[in-house]
Design an enzyme around this catalytic site. Structure first.
Site, PDB file in Angstrom:
ATOM      1  N   HIS A  72     -23.207  -6.017   7.604  1.00 52.41           N
ATOM      2  CA  HIS A  72     -23.249  -5.910   9.066  1.00 52.41           C
ATOM      3  C   HIS A  72     -22.086  -6.645   9.724  1.00 52.41           C
ATOM      4  CE1 HIS A  72     -27.159  -4.231   8.420  1.00 52.41           C
ATOM      5  NE2 HIS A  72     -27.648  -5.354   7.946  1.00 52.41           N
TER       6      HIS A  72
ATOM      7  N   HIS B 148     -29.914  -0.331   8.753  1.00 55.99           N
ATOM      8  CA  HIS B 148     -29.960  -0.155   7.299  1.00 55.99           C
ATOM      9  C   HIS B 148     -30.154   1.321   6.942  1.00 55.99           C
ATOM     10  CE1 HIS B 148     -31.634  -4.238   8.154  1.00 55.99           C
ATOM     11  NE2 HIS B 148     -30.666  -4.548   7.303  1.00 55.99           N
TER      12      HIS B 148
END
Length: 327
Positions: free
Chosen positions: A55, A217
């Site tokens: 991320h 995700h």
């Protein structure tokens, strides 16, 4: 799979090594861990966050004076372990306690809670705030309730300003809960993302498809449609935010348009412009804006939009200077 890596199993340690070498004047690594901490920490309640890697720049890019004091890097899309989190807590505690900022994923909640219990056994006061800003779906893969996504970065910033000014653990937890109640995020994906050790995308969209509400995700969204112009995407996402906030004309908000990893800034600014036109039509006042890649999902093409309903001195906190890599 095309990625600039060596061996898939070494992605996280090699990334951490590279990050430290690039920013060694500001950040250091706690030995034998994937915890990155601020080098010099003043006398304050320290803030720690983290989660699965993939991320970036979240969360290591927000370590520094005025934001986080440490970030714990798990394996790609996987929560860091309690022992790693504990080492981070112990390393940054200045005797004033530590506040954990945790995204609402089952693994993160469980492991950060375990680390908190272990830290408290060592007489470190630890508070927790849980970010659940994604309004796309109520329950999804890895979560019970709403997911924590890009709004987490605004929580880092506002709590970081308060911690630097001397707020206590309890005051920071109260502030965090107030901020989180006022943050809502929703996104749209154009492609999936490929975890290096898996070697194929977590989901596949057709060349002419987009999916609204996908998680960071690759968790499922709420609707898959044919590709639309930016204006139409903005209308879809702003309408969801309007319904969630039930806003009134003249209310003040901060806005974060966040790239998910594979979307050029050119397209992010086009989308921001379309979103702002809609907000102008709604007579919503934007007091703070941020556009860029802050909470990504590897190479996923897509975008998210976060709105924060402003209270008190939050704009001042958002505008405060910080010493971090990515803000």
């Amino acid at each position: 799979m095309k990625k600039i890596i060596n061996q898939a199993q070494n992605v996280v340690p090699e990334m951490v090594q590279g990050f430290i070498r690039a920013h060694h004047e500001m950040i250091e690594q706690i030995p034998e861990t994937f915890v990155l901490k601020q080098k010099e920490i003043g006398k304050q309640v320290a803030l720690i966050s983290g989660g699965g890697s993939g991320h970036e720049p979240a969360h290591a890019g927000f370590v520094g004076s005025g934001m986080l004091q440490a970030a714990v890097c798990g394996q790609v899309f996987t929560s860091p372990t309690p022992d790693q989190i504990l080492e981070g807590i112990k390393a940054i505690d200045q005797g004033e306690g530590v506040v954990m900022i945790v995204k609402n994923y089952s693994g993160d909640i469980m492991n950060f809670d375990m680390a908190k219990d272990l830290a408290e056994m060592e007489d470190i006061k630890v508070g927790t705030v849980v970010v659940d800003d994604d309004i796309a779906v109520e329950d999804s893969t890895y979560t019970q309730g709403k997911r924590g996504v890009a709004g987490t970065i605004l929580v880092h910033k506002i709590l970081g300003a308060a911690a630097r000014k001397g707020a206590s653990v309890d005051e920071l937890v109260d502030l965090g809960e107030r901020v989180i109640k006022n943050i809502k995020t929703i996104g749209v994906a154009l492609t999936g993302a490929t975890v290096p050790e898996v070697g194929k995308p977590g989901f596949v969209l057709g060349d002419d498809e987009i999916e609204f509400g996908v998680g960071i995700h690759g968790e499922p969204g709420y609707k898959r449609e044919k590709i639309k112009p930016s204006k139409a995407m903005a209308e879809e996402l702003i309408s969801k935010l309007a319904a969630a906030f039930q806003w009134k004309k003249g209310e003040k908000f901060a806005i974060l348009v966040n790239g998910l990893g594979g979307t050029p800034l050119m397209e992010q600014y086009i989308f921001y412009n379309d979103a702002m036109r809609l907000l102008d039509n709604e007579r919503i006042k934007i007091s703070f804006s941020k556009v860029g890649n802050y909470m990504t999902s590897l190479e996923m093409a897509g975008i998210s939009i976060t709105l924060l309903k402003i209270e008190a001195d939050w704009v001042e906190a958002l505008n405060e200077e910080v010493d971090t890599v990515a803000w």
